[in-house]
Structures are given as C-alpha cells and as structure tokens.
Scaffold this motif. Structure first.
Motif: not given
Lengths: 131, 131
Positions: A19-28, A13-14, A16-17
DNA sequence: CATAGTGATATACTTTTGTATACTGATATA
DNA sequence: TATATCAGTATACAAAAGTATATCACTATG
C-alpha cells in the motif's frame, strides 16, 4: 544464458509495493487541482482572510470553487473557519499550524518543477514572464 | 490603534509570488491523475517493460489510458520507447536516468501523506490493508 | 428606496479524465 | 482452421473538475 529471462512473468505492483501508493495518493489529493495550492499559499502569507478577500487574492476563482475547496481544506485540518458575530456576519479563514507543514511538500515540488522546466523547455526562471 | 487594519486591501497572489506557482504546477502535472505514479514506479522497479507487461503490472489500467500516459511520460523525457525488430514487433519502455529523479518528489509525498493519514484518519501503516 | 457589500448556493454548461468494449494486422501455436 | 499474443486504436459513455451567470438573505450607505 537461459531463455527464462524473456519469459519471466513480472508481478503486479501490489506484490512489491503493497500500500505504498495510498499515502502518496492522499498527499496528491491535497495538492492537485487548479486552486488548492493558491489558496494554501494565500492563507500561509496572510494568516487570515475573509471569503471575498480570498476571491480577490486568488485571481480567477469562482465563488463555487472557492467555497468547495475551503470546505475540503477545512475537512483536512489545514485551515479553520471562524464565524464572527458582526453585522454583516464576517467569516475568517486561517491556516492551522498543521497546514503550515505543507510548505515542505510545496518546496520540493517547486525545486523539482524548476529543474523540469530547464530540462524539458530549456527555460530559466527569468523567461517565465512570457508564459 | 488605527481602523486601517480592517480596511487594508490585500494584494493578489501574483504581486507577492510572481511565477512561483508555475514550476509547482509543472511538477504536479507529472504526478497527478490515477496512473502516472504507478507507471513510473513500475518502470523504476523493473527498468524495462513491454506494453502488455505494463498492462498486467499496473492493475486495472485500460490500453487507452496506458498508451496515453506512456506518450505523456515520453514527451516529458522520463521514459524511452524502443522498437525491437522481432516477430511480432516488441516495444520496450524504460525509465531514463532523469526519470529516476522523480523518486525524491515521490518520497516527500509519501512522507507527508503518511503523516496526513495519521492526523486526519488516525490510521497507522498496518491498517492500510483494510482500505 | 436603490445600490453595494457580506458569504455563500443553484443551475446549466464545457472540459478533462477515466471506463468499457470491440477491433485491427501481423505472427505463432494447437 | 481456430485461437492466442503483440501493441495498440476506435467508439461510446460516465464521472469529475471547472466556468458562467444568476440568485439568496442580510446590512449598511447614499
């Protein structure tokens, strides 16, 4: 037709994406768990509350969890804690202007969650009472 | 001016919001935890993957967690599991059309999370590499 | 002086979530 | 025969989240 398609190696995943996941995790992190959304909702509705008031408004929460979650929300700038010099000391928790921006996320969660309920349980709004 | 304001009893959340929280919880259940969003993202990107492929794409996941989360996502109609009659048996996990609707929630989480990062850590996108 | 309210903290416990490691049976390759 | 791949399961453990209950210092009321 090539046999390549079946032997092609799919990248992690890394690649293609990034650190796309980082802010998603923050919000979650802000919204997950049993108590954060109820506390934010309560302070959004009442603007300001004391500790014991929140204990009654957010039904079922223990003082340990309330204390812990308030600390977390304060560190994340969503609420403020003001100590009033009264006898006995009263402490006022209030939602910040920034804290109010949570509403857009919560309403998207509400919208999708409502559709999900219909899809998976085939349950409409009225039937919630029985859950 | 009345003293009533300070002695006014604030009602529990349920009286104002009823079951507003229920679909919000439902939505949150789909997205919370360490692995559900990465798996959904992977299947959104590659459309279809095998078990071992997902193990490599979603870096760090153990087969136990992957198996458990795939079961959960299938029960929630977001992905499908197809057994192919080959030797050895291959199993294909795919995202459903319904599963693709998760993107709106994820992009709202991304949007708010990005703002949150700026606000709390004062970090912009470029600095994520170091996290 | 006893009780109740303020805002918490301490201790012990259970449940949920996630990690680590080994293993299965079938097939295919070296 | 030894090794590797497929899709997982089994077992044990660690960490995080949440519950239950008791306690603290202070003040105010009866």
């Amino acid at each position: 037709m090539e046999t390549k398609e079946s032997t092609e190696i799919k990248a992690p995943l890394k690649e293609h994406f990034g650190n796309y996941m980082v802010p998603v995790r923050d919000a979650l992190e802000i919204f997950s768990g049993k108590w954060k959304i109820p506390i934010i909702t309560a302070l959004n509705f009442y603007e300001s509350c004391g500790f014991k008031e929140l204990e009654r408004i957010v039904e079922g929460i223990t003082p340990k969890m309330l204390s812990k979650e308030l600390k977390f929300l304060e560190e994340n700038l969503l609420i403020t804690r003001k100590v009033e010099d009264t006898r006995p000391v009263t402490i006022t928790y209030s939602i910040t202007e920034y804290g109010k921006t949570c509403r857009s996320v919560m309403s998207e969660l509400y919208r999708w969650g409502t559709e999900h309920r219909k899809k998976v349980f085939n349950i409409e709004g009225e039937a919630w009472e029985s859950c």
